[in-house]
Design a protein around this motif. Sequence first.
Motif, PDB file in Angstrom:
ATOM      1  N   ASP A 169       3.238  35.003  46.574  1.00 17.50           N
ATOM      2  CA  ASP A 169       4.643  34.776  46.224  1.00 17.50           C
ATOM      3  C   ASP A 169       5.133  33.470  46.833  1.00 17.50           C
ATOM      4  OD1 ASP A 169       4.904  37.294  44.939  1.00 17.50           O
ATOM      5  OD2 ASP A 169       5.182  38.280  46.879  1.00 17.50           O
ATOM      6  N   ALA A 170       5.908  32.730  46.058  1.00 10.32           N
ATOM      7  CA  ALA A 170       6.534  31.484  46.522  1.00 10.32           C
ATOM      8  C   ALA A 170       5.501  30.389  46.823  1.00 10.32           C
ATOM      9  CB  ALA A 170       7.425  31.722  47.743  1.00 10.32           C
ATOM     10  N   PHE A 229      -6.605  27.535  39.340  1.00 11.12           N
ATOM     11  CA  PHE A 229      -6.088  26.959  40.577  1.00 11.12           C
ATOM     12  C   PHE A 229      -5.639  28.049  41.535  1.00 11.12           C
ATOM     13  CE2 PHE A 229      -5.563  23.789  37.307  1.00 11.12           C
ATOM     14  CZ  PHE A 229      -6.033  22.641  37.930  1.00 11.12           C
ATOM     15  N   TYR A 230      -6.087  27.925  42.772  1.00  9.39           N
ATOM     16  CA  TYR A 230      -5.528  28.754  43.828  1.00  9.39           C
ATOM     17  C   TYR A 230      -4.577  27.876  44.648  1.00  9.39           C
ATOM     18  CZ  TYR A 230      -4.853  31.325  48.085  1.00  9.39           C
ATOM     19  OH  TYR A 230      -4.260  31.962  49.145  1.00  9.39           O
ATOM     20  N   LEU A 231      -3.304  28.236  44.669  1.00  7.19           N
ATOM     21  CA  LEU A 231      -2.308  27.454  45.393  1.00  7.19           C
ATOM     22  C   LEU A 231      -2.288  27.939  46.840  1.00  7.19           C
ATOM     23  CD1 LEU A 231       0.578  27.344  42.740  1.00  7.19           C
ATOM     24  CD2 LEU A 231      -1.461  25.928  42.925  1.00  7.19           C
ATOM     25  N   ASN A 232      -2.785  27.087  47.691  1.00  2.00           N
ATOM     26  CA  ASN A 232      -3.020  27.458  49.080  1.00  2.00           C
ATOM     27  C   ASN A 232      -1.801  27.117  49.944  1.00  2.00           C
ATOM     28  OD1 ASN A 232      -4.482  28.352  51.293  1.00  2.00           O
ATOM     29  ND2 ASN A 232      -5.552  26.391  51.584  1.00  2.00           N
ATOM     30  N   VAL A 233      -0.984  28.122  50.211  1.00  2.00           N
ATOM     31  CA  VAL A 233       0.257  27.904  50.957  1.00  2.00           C
ATOM     32  C   VAL A 233       0.152  28.600  52.313  1.00  2.00           C
ATOM     33  CG1 VAL A 233       1.565  29.915  50.113  1.00  2.00           C
ATOM     34  CG2 VAL A 233       2.779  27.805  50.634  1.00  2.00           C
ATOM     35  N   SER A 234       0.737  27.994  53.337  1.00  2.00           N
ATOM     36  CA  SER A 234       0.687  28.609  54.665  1.00  2.00           C
ATOM     37  C   SER A 234       1.740  29.713  54.769  1.00  2.00           C
ATOM     38  CB  SER A 234       0.959  27.553  55.732  1.00  2.00           C
ATOM     39  OG  SER A 234       2.287  27.081  55.610  1.00  2.00           O
ATOM     40  N   LYS A 235       1.504  30.587  55.725  1.00  2.00           N
ATOM     41  CA  LYS A 235       2.443  31.692  55.928  1.00  2.00           C
ATOM     42  C   LYS A 235       3.827  31.153  56.317  1.00  2.00           C
ATOM     43  CE  LYS A 235       2.224  36.396  57.577  1.00  2.00           C
ATOM     44  NZ  LYS A 235       1.686  37.431  58.453  1.00  2.00           N
ATOM     45  N   GLU A 236       3.847  30.036  57.039  1.00  2.00           N
ATOM     46  CA  GLU A 236       5.116  29.444  57.481  1.00  2.00           C
ATOM     47  C   GLU A 236       5.883  28.864  56.293  1.00  2.00           C
ATOM     48  OE1 GLU A 236       2.018  28.546  58.858  1.00  2.00           O
ATOM     49  OE2 GLU A 236       2.350  30.255  60.181  1.00  2.00           O
ATOM     50  N   LYS A 279      19.101  30.126  44.040  1.00  2.00           N
ATOM     51  CA  LYS A 279      17.779  30.744  44.146  1.00  2.00           C
ATOM     52  C   LYS A 279      17.819  32.260  44.324  1.00  2.00           C
ATOM     53  CE  LYS A 279      15.292  26.639  45.237  1.00  2.00           C
ATOM     54  NZ  LYS A 279      14.114  26.027  45.834  1.00  2.00           N
ATOM     55  N   HIS A 280      19.049  32.800  44.459  1.00  2.00           N
ATOM     56  CA  HIS A 280      19.161  34.264  44.635  1.00  2.00           C
ATOM     57  C   HIS A 280      18.360  35.049  43.597  1.00  2.00           C
ATOM     58  CE1 HIS A 280      21.938  33.750  47.778  1.00  2.00           C
ATOM     59  NE2 HIS A 280      23.084  33.904  47.149  1.00  2.00           N
ATOM     60  N   TRP A 281      18.371  34.564  42.366  1.00  2.00           N
ATOM     61  CA  TRP A 281      17.744  35.315  41.277  1.00  2.00           C
ATOM     62  C   TRP A 281      16.241  35.462  41.469  1.00  2.00           C
ATOM     63  CZ3 TRP A 281      14.375  32.973  37.596  1.00  2.00           C
ATOM     64  CH2 TRP A 281      14.225  31.579  37.731  1.00  2.00           C
ATOM     65  N   LYS A 282      15.676  34.641  42.352  1.00  2.00           N
ATOM     66  CA  LYS A 282      14.235  34.747  42.580  1.00  2.00           C
ATOM     67  C   LYS A 282      13.903  35.734  43.699  1.00  2.00           C
ATOM     68  CE  LYS A 282      12.315  30.473  40.873  1.00  2.00           C
ATOM     69  NZ  LYS A 282      11.059  29.758  41.051  1.00  2.00           N
ATOM     70  N   GLN A 324       5.560  29.647  53.206  1.00  2.00           N
ATOM     71  CA  GLN A 324       6.013  30.752  52.357  1.00  2.00           C
ATOM     72  C   GLN A 324       7.326  31.322  52.880  1.00  2.00           C
ATOM     73  OE1 GLN A 324       4.508  34.688  52.689  1.00  2.00           O
ATOM     74  NE2 GLN A 324       4.616  35.095  50.488  1.00  2.00           N
ATOM     75  N   LYS A 325       7.389  31.518  54.184  1.00  5.08           N
ATOM     76  CA  LYS A 325       8.586  32.102  54.788  1.00  5.08           C
ATOM     77  C   LYS A 325       9.816  31.229  54.511  1.00  5.08           C
ATOM     78  CE  LYS A 325      10.376  34.042  59.065  1.00  5.08           C
ATOM     79  NZ  LYS A 325      10.138  34.244  60.503  1.00  5.08           N
ATOM     80  N   GLU A 326       9.677  29.926  54.718  1.00 10.98           N
ATOM     81  CA  GLU A 326      10.804  29.011  54.444  1.00 10.98           C
ATOM     82  C   GLU A 326      11.328  29.181  53.022  1.00 10.98           C
ATOM     83  OE1 GLU A 326       9.991  24.844  55.166  1.00 10.98           O
ATOM     84  OE2 GLU A 326       9.020  25.354  57.075  1.00 10.98           O
ATOM     85  N   ARG A 327      10.390  29.270  52.081  1.00  9.05           N
ATOM     86  CA  ARG A 327      10.807  29.357  50.682  1.00  9.05           C
ATOM     87  C   ARG A 327      11.437  30.705  50.366  1.00  9.05           C
ATOM     88  NH1 ARG A 327       5.558  26.890  48.009  1.00  9.05           N
ATOM     89  NH2 ARG A 327       5.511  24.932  49.166  1.00  9.05           N
ATOM     90  N   LEU A 328      10.915  31.762  50.970  1.00 11.35           N
ATOM     91  CA  LEU A 328      11.504  33.080  50.724  1.00 11.35           C
ATOM     92  C   LEU A 328      12.914  33.148  51.323  1.00 11.35           C
ATOM     93  CD1 LEU A 328       8.515  35.571  51.293  1.00 11.35           C
ATOM     94  CD2 LEU A 328       9.507  34.846  49.112  1.00 11.35           C
TER      95      LEU A 328
END
Lengths: 255, 255
Positions: free
Chosen positions: A54-55, A154-161, A176-179, A163-167
């Motif tokens: 996610d994200a 494609f594997y989109l390699n995102v860090s846990k950090e 972005k609420h709708w996401k 991801q957290k910022e985006r969530l």
Amino acid sequence: MKIKISDHPTFNKEWDKKENEEKTKKMLKKIGRLQNKMYAQNKFSILLVLQGIDASGKDGITKGLVKYCNPLGIKIFSFKKPTENEYAHDFLWRVHQVVPRKGELQVFIRSHYEDILVPTVEKFIPSDVIEKRYEVINDFERLLETNGTKVLKFYLNVSKEAQKERLIERIELKEKHWKHKDGDWDTREKFDEYLGVYERILNTCNVIPWHIVPADKNWQKLYAVAEVVLKTLEDLDLKWPELVSERFNTQNKPE
Amino acid sequence: MKIKISDHPTFNKEWDKKENEEKTKKMLKKIGRLQNKMYAQNKFSILLVLQGIDASGKDGITKGLVKYCNPLGIKIFSFKKPTENEYAHDFLWRVHQVVPRKGELQVFIRSHYEDILVPTVEKFIPSDVIEKRYEVINDFERLLETNGTKVLKFYLNVSKEAQKERLIERIELKEKHWKHKDGDWDTREKFDEYLGVYERILNTCNVIPWHIVPADKNWQKLYAVAEVVLKTLEDLDLKWPELVSERFNTQNKPE
């Protein structure tokens, strides 16, 4: 296993942002011209499979990539939780219905790989059933290639950090609420479990190889994906079709 | 009949090209922002029906219109000659399957109106069967509007001369050969017959009104269509959705 996700960067420190963005823009314009030709020729197609937690930025990369493309030859499909009717069929049934026709560039936002990932981690399908899906997917992707479809994964390699910022942005910003989905935070708890299954997929569903892309920054992943897509289009034997006519040619035009 | 196609210009002499193109660009950017919001809100949708004779510029207008849009919320469907299976159903069966879901902007390049136009001129369906389609279409479009779909219908008004120029380009230019069909020259022989049926449609299938657009020049038709689409988006009650969460809000964020 040969491929380890942790060996791959989520951010590539050697890339320069400005230089990179200029190169990306040029590549995207070339992609647009070649994709339009592929559409006109009506012989080859491209299936772009975007996977990542996610994200990880699957939507954003899609927007960026098709910016200069002919929209008539672009199809985008976001896979959601299967419906009851879809569950009543084999897992590739709904996928096969939306593969590209000749000439098209089709983007899968999530894909048939979710049918390994989610049931493995959430344990709602017996493991011997899931197990068979690895080879079945290899066969399926091979089938598509026999019909002139280039499958790009494609594997989109995102860090846990990251991801957290985006969530958190999805909670903070009204655009972005709708996401936002509470469930994404539960899934995040299983981050490492998901990565484990991804690693197995990257090593097993590899008749068509995967591209692992640094995904902490949008400009990095767009650059990396554009490079692969452009190379693929350049390697296809794209040609403008000849005139098909029983009456006319460039010497003999209508009056 | 109230509406006469010959009363409408194929080229609007009062519009200035440069001024017009600048206005169009601004409108297209606004359309992009609002369409993205419509996609996020997931409540309304737009169905854009593009009708006009061969080479009236339906593809081109579609490309121009969605330039700044979020491609995830754009669907484009080109109607071709019905398949055998489609013919075995009522004429709206295949159409209904591709109407927009909530949030989407769906473009129909040709549409259910072809199922009046072609059989009337080519006389392969009894006239009493065709006759019923006029009211059936009115009912169908009304149904879509009850579900939050704004139906926008455009007749691209191109002159016989401009059409000829564009059809000849398809014979002359290698980038356009793929668009050439000998049959388009046969259809051109029936130009006036088609216009007669179009006039009947414009006057009868008018529960949702038509927009007649000058289509001899690309910049003119894009301007005219963009104006209607922008006005429609502005008149919708578009709002960013609220945060839906049982756990979080802007004061109470995840740690």
